[in-house]
Design a protein around this motif. Structure first.
Motif, mmCIF file in Angstrom:
data_model
loop_
_atom_site.group_PDB
_atom_site.id
_atom_site.type_symbol
_atom_site.label_atom_id
_atom_site.label_comp_id
_atom_site.label_asym_id
_atom_site.label_seq_id
_atom_site.Cartn_x
_atom_site.Cartn_y
_atom_site.Cartn_z
ATOM 1 N N VAL A 103 0.831 -1.197 0.000
ATOM 2 C CA VAL A 103 0.000 0.000 0.000
ATOM 3 C C VAL A 103 0.872 1.257 0.000
ATOM 4 C CG1 VAL A 103 -1.782 1.241 1.268
ATOM 5 C CG2 VAL A 103 -1.826 -1.239 1.178
ATOM 6 N N ILE A 104 1.930 1.231 0.797
ATOM 7 C CA ILE A 104 2.819 2.395 0.838
ATOM 8 C C ILE A 104 3.421 2.651 -0.528
ATOM 9 C CG2 ILE A 104 4.933 3.343 1.828
ATOM 10 C CD1 ILE A 104 4.354 1.406 4.156
ATOM 11 N N VAL A 105 3.876 1.555 -1.135
ATOM 12 C CA VAL A 105 4.484 1.695 -2.450
ATOM 13 C C VAL A 105 3.461 2.290 -3.425
ATOM 14 C CG1 VAL A 105 5.454 0.402 -4.371
ATOM 15 C CG2 VAL A 105 6.105 -0.169 -2.053
ATOM 16 N N MET A 106 2.244 1.762 -3.379
ATOM 17 C CA MET A 106 1.221 2.241 -4.301
ATOM 18 C C MET A 106 0.870 3.698 -4.035
ATOM 19 S SD MET A 106 0.539 0.358 -6.661
ATOM 20 C CE MET A 106 1.436 -1.096 -7.110
ATOM 21 N N ILE A 107 0.816 4.066 -2.752
ATOM 22 C CA ILE A 107 0.484 5.452 -2.416
ATOM 23 C C ILE A 107 1.601 6.390 -2.858
ATOM 24 C CG2 ILE A 107 0.234 7.045 -0.473
ATOM 25 C CD1 ILE A 107 -1.388 4.886 0.900
ATOM 26 N N LEU A 108 2.836 5.987 -2.574
ATOM 27 C CA LEU A 108 3.972 6.832 -2.977
ATOM 28 C C LEU A 108 3.984 7.004 -4.482
ATOM 29 C CD1 LEU A 108 7.051 5.852 -0.842
ATOM 30 C CD2 LEU A 108 5.839 8.003 -0.907
ATOM 31 N N ILE A 109 3.652 5.921 -5.183
ATOM 32 C CA ILE A 109 3.666 5.995 -6.632
ATOM 33 C C ILE A 109 2.504 6.840 -7.137
ATOM 34 C CG2 ILE A 109 3.276 4.566 -8.677
ATOM 35 C CD1 ILE A 109 5.150 2.546 -7.259
ATOM 36 N N HIS A 296 -10.303 1.959 -4.274
ATOM 37 C CA HIS A 296 -10.250 0.500 -4.400
ATOM 38 C C HIS A 296 -11.304 -0.269 -3.615
ATOM 39 C CE1 HIS A 296 -6.675 0.794 -6.770
ATOM 40 N NE2 HIS A 296 -6.090 1.518 -5.838
ATOM 41 N N LEU A 297 -11.924 0.391 -2.637
ATOM 42 C CA LEU A 297 -12.875 -0.352 -1.807
ATOM 43 C C LEU A 297 -14.068 -0.823 -2.623
ATOM 44 C CD1 LEU A 297 -12.974 -1.175 1.141
ATOM 45 C CD2 LEU A 297 -14.527 0.713 1.543
ATOM 46 N N THR A 298 -14.457 -0.030 -3.599
ATOM 47 C CA THR A 298 -15.629 -0.376 -4.403
ATOM 48 C C THR A 298 -15.448 -1.704 -5.148
ATOM 49 O OG1 THR A 298 -14.661 1.153 -5.967
ATOM 50 C CG2 THR A 298 -16.622 1.902 -4.790
ATOM 51 N N ASN A 299 -14.184 -2.119 -5.352
ATOM 52 C CA ASN A 299 -13.944 -3.385 -6.067
ATOM 53 C C ASN A 299 -14.466 -4.584 -5.304
ATOM 54 O OD1 ASN A 299 -12.468 -1.883 -7.836
ATOM 55 N ND2 ASN A 299 -10.509 -2.367 -6.902
ATOM 56 N N VAL A 300 -14.457 -4.485 -3.983
ATOM 57 C CA VAL A 300 -14.743 -5.696 -3.214
ATOM 58 C C VAL A 300 -15.985 -5.566 -2.337
ATOM 59 C CG1 VAL A 300 -12.383 -6.509 -3.120
ATOM 60 C CG2 VAL A 300 -13.184 -4.941 -1.369
ATOM 61 N N ILE A 301 -16.421 -4.350 -2.088
ATOM 62 C CA ILE A 301 -17.406 -4.160 -1.038
ATOM 63 C C ILE A 301 -18.722 -4.859 -1.351
ATOM 64 C CG2 ILE A 301 -18.513 -1.969 -1.759
ATOM 65 C CD1 ILE A 301 -17.082 -2.744 1.720
ATOM 66 N N SER A 302 -19.039 -5.012 -2.639
ATOM 67 C CA SER A 302 -20.303 -5.644 -2.981
ATOM 68 C C SER A 302 -20.210 -7.168 -2.896
ATOM 69 C CB SER A 302 -20.709 -5.226 -4.390
ATOM 70 O OG SER A 302 -19.659 -5.530 -5.263
ATOM 71 N N GLN A 303 -18.988 -7.689 -2.765
ATOM 72 C CA GLN A 303 -18.840 -9.136 -2.671
ATOM 73 C C GLN A 303 -18.532 -9.535 -1.239
ATOM 74 O OE1 GLN A 303 -15.955 -9.921 -5.801
ATOM 75 N NE2 GLN A 303 -17.008 -8.344 -6.917
ATOM 76 N N SER A 304 -18.490 -10.859 -0.999
ATOM 77 C CA SER A 304 -18.361 -11.264 0.400
ATOM 78 C C SER A 304 -17.072 -12.019 0.691
ATOM 79 C CB SER A 304 -19.557 -12.128 0.777
ATOM 80 O OG SER A 304 -19.551 -13.264 -0.049
ATOM 81 N N PHE A 305 -16.212 -12.203 -0.314
ATOM 82 C CA PHE A 305 -15.064 -13.082 -0.080
ATOM 83 C C PHE A 305 -14.028 -12.505 0.889
ATOM 84 C CE2 PHE A 305 -14.189 -10.668 -3.922
ATOM 85 C CZ PHE A 305 -12.981 -10.087 -3.610
ATOM 86 N N TRP A 306 -14.167 -11.217 1.218
ATOM 87 C CA TRP A 306 -13.191 -10.624 2.139
ATOM 88 C C TRP A 306 -13.555 -10.862 3.589
ATOM 89 C CZ3 TRP A 306 -15.619 -6.968 5.109
ATOM 90 C CH2 TRP A 306 -16.825 -6.447 4.604
ATOM 91 N N ILE A 307 -14.817 -11.316 3.844
ATOM 92 C CA ILE A 307 -15.257 -11.410 5.237
ATOM 93 C C ILE A 307 -14.488 -12.500 5.979
ATOM 94 C CG2 ILE A 307 -17.237 -11.920 6.727
ATOM 95 C CD1 ILE A 307 -18.977 -10.666 4.501
ATOM 96 N N PHE A 474 -5.244 -7.741 -9.679
ATOM 97 C CA PHE A 474 -4.693 -6.578 -8.982
ATOM 98 C C PHE A 474 -5.784 -5.754 -8.316
ATOM 99 C CE2 PHE A 474 -0.223 -6.571 -9.864
ATOM 100 C CZ PHE A 474 -0.134 -7.524 -10.866
ATOM 101 N N GLU A 475 -6.908 -5.583 -9.033
ATOM 102 C CA GLU A 475 -7.974 -4.748 -8.477
ATOM 103 C C GLU A 475 -8.508 -5.358 -7.184
ATOM 104 O OE1 GLU A 475 -8.889 -1.744 -9.422
ATOM 105 O OE2 GLU A 475 -7.199 -1.899 -10.794
ATOM 106 N N ILE A 476 -8.650 -6.689 -7.179
ATOM 107 C CA ILE A 476 -9.145 -7.356 -5.976
ATOM 108 C C ILE A 476 -8.131 -7.222 -4.844
ATOM 109 C CG2 ILE A 476 -9.647 -9.637 -5.015
ATOM 110 C CD1 ILE A 476 -11.096 -10.247 -7.615
ATOM 111 N N ALA A 477 -6.849 -7.370 -5.192
ATOM 112 C CA ALA A 477 -5.807 -7.245 -4.176
ATOM 113 C C ALA A 477 -5.839 -5.854 -3.549
ATOM 114 C CB ALA A 477 -4.442 -7.512 -4.786
ATOM 115 N N LEU A 485 -6.923 -1.798 5.459
ATOM 116 C CA LEU A 485 -6.687 -0.447 5.965
ATOM 117 C C LEU A 485 -7.822 0.010 6.864
ATOM 118 C CD1 LEU A 485 -5.288 1.778 3.099
ATOM 119 C CD2 LEU A 485 -4.343 1.383 5.341
ATOM 120 N N LEU A 486 -9.052 -0.231 6.403
ATOM 121 C CA LEU A 486 -10.203 0.193 7.198
ATOM 122 C C LEU A 486 -10.246 -0.551 8.529
ATOM 123 C CD1 LEU A 486 -13.214 0.698 4.794
ATOM 124 C CD2 LEU A 486 -11.961 2.389 6.105
ATOM 125 N N ALA A 487 -9.969 -1.868 8.479
ATOM 126 C CA ALA A 487 -9.958 -2.661 9.715
ATOM 127 C C ALA A 487 -8.908 -2.124 10.664
ATOM 128 C CB ALA A 487 -9.681 -4.122 9.396
#
Lengths: 506, 358
Positions: A103-109, A296-307, A474-477, A485-487
């Motif tokens: 995440v840091i790398v992505m944010i810095l980039i 990026h949250l919108t990629n996963v929030i509608s699905q349940s596999f992250w729970i 990548f989008e899911i990751a 991050l939210l957790a």
């Protein structure tokens, strides 16, 4: 002087034996594998290793100094201000400290890269500058946080005196702030320095090439790809000697004078400069984070596999942290040989995690234990890795309580259990829950131990992120990283809330 | 007085209720334990009748998007057995786990090492000769038969670029090295299989002249990342012009994302191939089942599953999906002998290391 054992020392001795046992076993495992391994040579010249060593120290030094250059003004701007927003600000500051490296790398980039909105500054996020910026992004809020907490614990009388004397800001920091801050500054500097020496993912991702090899990277390389325990063993020895000497200086310098933290409002007007500090913090740290989450949250929030991975990460983090907290309390339980205890608690940051894991795994699988699931091994390793953080957070309040109430409970002739129940627990609950949350977050984000022992034992969020990256998702990751991050943010807000209410009730 | 009697009565009632509850809970827990035991026994008898084949592989193979779950379903339908996966992060991590855990490494079959690791893997003594006669392999495949290992998929290392952003990609390695405006990213050869691939590729093209080539590549390099995913992520973010991956990567974008933006730059000098292999544990009681599984892996159906979920080329001639089948074929370079690799690997890494520092 004769060393006599008292029943009070038992938990401490058990903790010593457990921790030292783990580290010694790891050394034994590695050394025995090294002496059995076929290749003893390293094809790289000594000059190369010299450069690796000096680069390790140099990048750590620059990173630490930069973290301080950013962190100190931030602390000065935010201390004694914004009382309502403070718990959240402090939570955000900790958040940066434990962000997953990806995440840091992505944010810095996002911020500094070709497509970034800070590109006009002409800074490149790769190479030494990238490493230093990455580390500063992580550690500056941590520095600020430590300094703010120390500043706010300056006794009320001294603050009032300085006001009566009409001290300027500079004079205040010189005559009142600095004497209180010296030990915190020293120990924080060395702690951040140690973290930067041990840092791994940032150096690898933003280093820009093999010119930026550090000792930690070299150890990882010799174990992961070449499986050359011999080279890893001597590199680990060099790293241990370096970090051990820094840790000893750190422990000696952090012999603080216990004082009770007081949240006081000085009634000063909040000046423009403080708003500048606040706004620049929000812009530089919070905005990139928010952008990352919203993007990026919108990629996963509608699905349940992250729970499921989220729930498992939490369960796993709680278990490991509980084990580590038990060790921590055992180490703190008696005052005898305090320096040695502190050193033992900090072994997790002195000794490279990779080497600890490899050594213990080698020994585990070459013994009869090897046929069992390595779950116990994993729990032990992880609890040793987070022990330094827990110990750092708890030893100060523990000493303070001891200092304040020691004579009282000695006078009342309370047993250890009673002391813990009636004196320590109510007072240490806040920092304990706080550090508990932080450690849980650290465990959730760790990938070194899972990478070594096989992913099937770790169905956690960070492992799910690694898995989806491996499958082009990548989008899911990134979505999972946003969930993480939210957790993390939630856990930290919880930590700050509990910490604050405890102090407020005093 | 009356209140006190009431209270006592209430207490007695509460006590009775509590005991009744405890009794019920106890009988419940006993029956639960019994049920569990019975189900466990049923399960274990089932396990006795149905053999289990334990397959160790790398993580991305068995994710919900990988070929693992689909292969498992297809194989279990025909073998009257159950297939169990255990995982490591990637191919080299698999080999390291074998070295770390030795006989305690729980697998009958190891799937996902690659050709370059053959020599090291054989030296562990973990594998037995497979004694299988393989179906005819694809025409363009340069595979030297090996007594211990069987290939199951392959891909050529290549630099991937975004067609919409890079209009004139280099057509040779030499052109890439001398191109003034292109930046590339690749995974660290010390830490990643794909990165290690670049090492073999460079040494197979340049032979003696690698030092200068590494120095030129260092000038084109934006950064070297720990793994493949960070490199590829930088390409997708538009940070890097080209990222090292497999020549089959564009097929993923075409088939799954319906995007034809990404393409592999084909170089005149040729491309080095990674061939992924599978081998059987030396003392497995399931050797026959393991051999059946290997033969199953080489059927057209399985090859299609692997190709379209692992994003690699099949090892036999079979039609998969037009997007994958019609990828322009790279010119293949002969692979190094496994012994050459195990002898040279260290000096190749240090050659890269010493010449890639800026």
């Amino acid at each position: 002087m004769r060393f006599r054992l008292s029943p009070h020392d038992t938990p401490k001795i058990i903790a010593w034996v457990f921790i030292l046992g783990c580290f010694l076993c790891s050394i034994y495992g590695l050394v025995s594998a090294a002496s059995a391994s076929s290749h003893h040579d390293t094809s790289l010249p000594w000059q190369y290793w010299g450069e690796v060593f000096s680069f390790t120290l140099w990048q750590a030094f620059l990173s630490t100094v930069t973290s301080f250059l950013i962190g100190l003004p931030l602390a000065a701007g935010l201390a004694w201000r914004f009382e309502r927003a403070k718990p959240y600000l402090l939570a955000l500051m900790q958040l940066c400290f434990v962000l997953p490296p990806l995440v840091i790398v992505m944010i810095l980039i996002q911020g500094l890269g070709k497509q970034g909105w800070l590109n006009s500054l002409g800074l490149s996020p790769y190479g030494l500058l990238g490493i230093v910026l990455g580390h500063a992004f992580l550690n500056a809020p941590f520095v600020a946080r430590n300094v703010i907490q120390r500043l706010e614990s300056i006794p009320r009388t001294e603050m009032q005196l300085s006001q009566h004397l009409g001290m300027s800001t500079f004079a205040f920091y010189k005559w009142v702030g600095l004497p209180h801050l010296t030990s915190t500054l020293k120990s924080t500097f060395l702690f951040v320095f140690l973290l930067c020496i041990n840092s791994f993912a940032i150096v690898l991702s933003l280093g820009g090439g093999p010119g930026s090899t550090t000792l930690e990277v070299a150890i990882y390389q010799s174990l992961k790809y070449e499986f050359n325990p011999h080279q890893a063993a001597w590199l680990a020895a060099v790293q241990c000697i370096t970090t051990l000497s820094i840790a000893i200086i750190m422990i000696k310098s952090s012999a603080t004078h216990p004082s009770k933290p007081e949240c006081i409002s000085l009634g000063k007007k909040t000046k423009g400069i403080h708003y500048i500090a606040l706004i620049s913090f929000l812009l530089l740290w919070c905005l990139p984070l928010c952008l990352f989450i919203t993007r990026h949250l919108t990629n996963v929030i509608s699905q349940s596999f992250w729970i499921e991975p989220l729930a498992l990460s939490l369960v796993y983090g709680f278990t490991v942290t509980t084990l580590s907290a038990l060790l921590c309390f055992a180490l703190l339980s008696s005052q005898r040989a305090k320096t040695a205890s502190t050193l033992i608690a900090n072994l997790g940051i002195i000794y490279p995690t990779m080497v600890l894991t490899t050594g213990l795994t080698l020994l585990w699988y070459r013994s009869a234990l090897g046929q069992w699931s390595p779950l116990i091994l994993i729990l032990a390793i992880q609890s040793l890795v987070i022990l330094p953080y827990l110990y750092r957070a708890l030893s100060d309040p523990w000493d303070r309580i001891k200092h304040q109430y020691g004579p009282l409970y000695a006078h009342l002739n309370m047993s250890s259990g009673q002391r813990l129940r009636w004196v320590y627990w109510p007072l240490i609950k806040g920092p304990f829950i706080g550090s508990f949350c932080v450690s849980t977050v650290l465990i959730m984000g760790d990938i070194t131990v899972p990478a070594m022992l096989g992913f099937e034992h770790f169905p956690t969020l960070s492992v799910s992120i690694a898995k989806s990256l491996g499958a082009y998702r990548f989008e899911i990751a990134y979505g999972l990283a946003a969930v993480q991050l939210l957790a993390t943010l939630f856990l930290f807000s919880l930590a700050e809330y509990f910490g604050r209410t405890e102090y407020a009730n005093r | 007085m009356h209140a006190a009697t009431l209270n006592v009565q209430w207490l007695i009632n509460a006590k009775n209720a509590y005991f009744a509850f405890r009794e019920r809970a106890r009988s419940c827990s006993i029956s639960t334990v019994l049920l569990l035991l019975v189900s466990f026994m049923i399960q274990s008898t089932e396990a006795q009748t149905k053999p289990t084949l334990r397959v160790a592989t790398y993580e991305s193979f068995v994710t919900e998007w990988g070929p693992g779950p689909k292969l498992k379903k297809a194989f279990e339908r025909q073998c009257n057995c159950s297939l169990e996966f255990s995982t490591a992060t990637e191919g080299v991590a698999l080999l390291n786990q074998i070295k770390l855990k030795g006989e305690h490494f729980k697998a009958d079959l190891v799937l996902g090492l690659d050709e370059s690791l053959i020599s090291e893997a054989t030296a562990t003594g973990f594998f037995q000769p497979h004694n299988l006669s393989l179906p005819p392999l694809a025409n363009d495949m340069l595979w030297k038969p090996n007594p211990h290992f069987v290939p199951f998929d392959r891909g050529y290392f290549a630099f991937i670029y975004n067609r919409t952003k890079l209009k004139n990609p280099p057509t040779s390695f030499k052109e890439l090295l001398n191109h003034p405006n292109i930046n590339v990213v690749y995974p660290d050869p010390r830490l990643s299989t794909v990165g290690r691939g670049l090492l073999y590729w460079m040494n197979s093209i340049q032979e003696q002249e690698t030092a200068g080539a590494w120095q030129s590549l260092a000038k084109r390099t934006l950064t070297v990342t720990p793994g493949w995913s960070e490199s590829y992520g930088l390409l997708l973010e538009g940070e890097a012009d080209m990222a090292l991956s497999y020549h089959t990567s564009p097929a993923y974008h075409q088939i799954i994302e319906k995007k034809s933006d990404y393409a592999a730059a084909l170089f005149k000098e040729g491309h080095y191939a990674q061939v992924e292999i599978v081998g059987i544990r030396h003392n497995t009681p399931q050797a026959a089942l393991a051999k059946t599984f290997i033969q199953f892996l080489l059927t057209p159906e399985s090859q299609r599953i692997i190709a379209l979920n692992n994003w690699m080329k099949p090892v036999i001639d079979v039609q998969t999906h037009p997007a994958l089948d019609q990828l322009p074929p790279p010119k293949g370079l002969p692979s190094f002998e496994p012994d050459t690799i195990s002898k040279q690997k260290k000096s190749w890494v240090s050659d890269w290391l010493m010449n890639s520092r800026r």
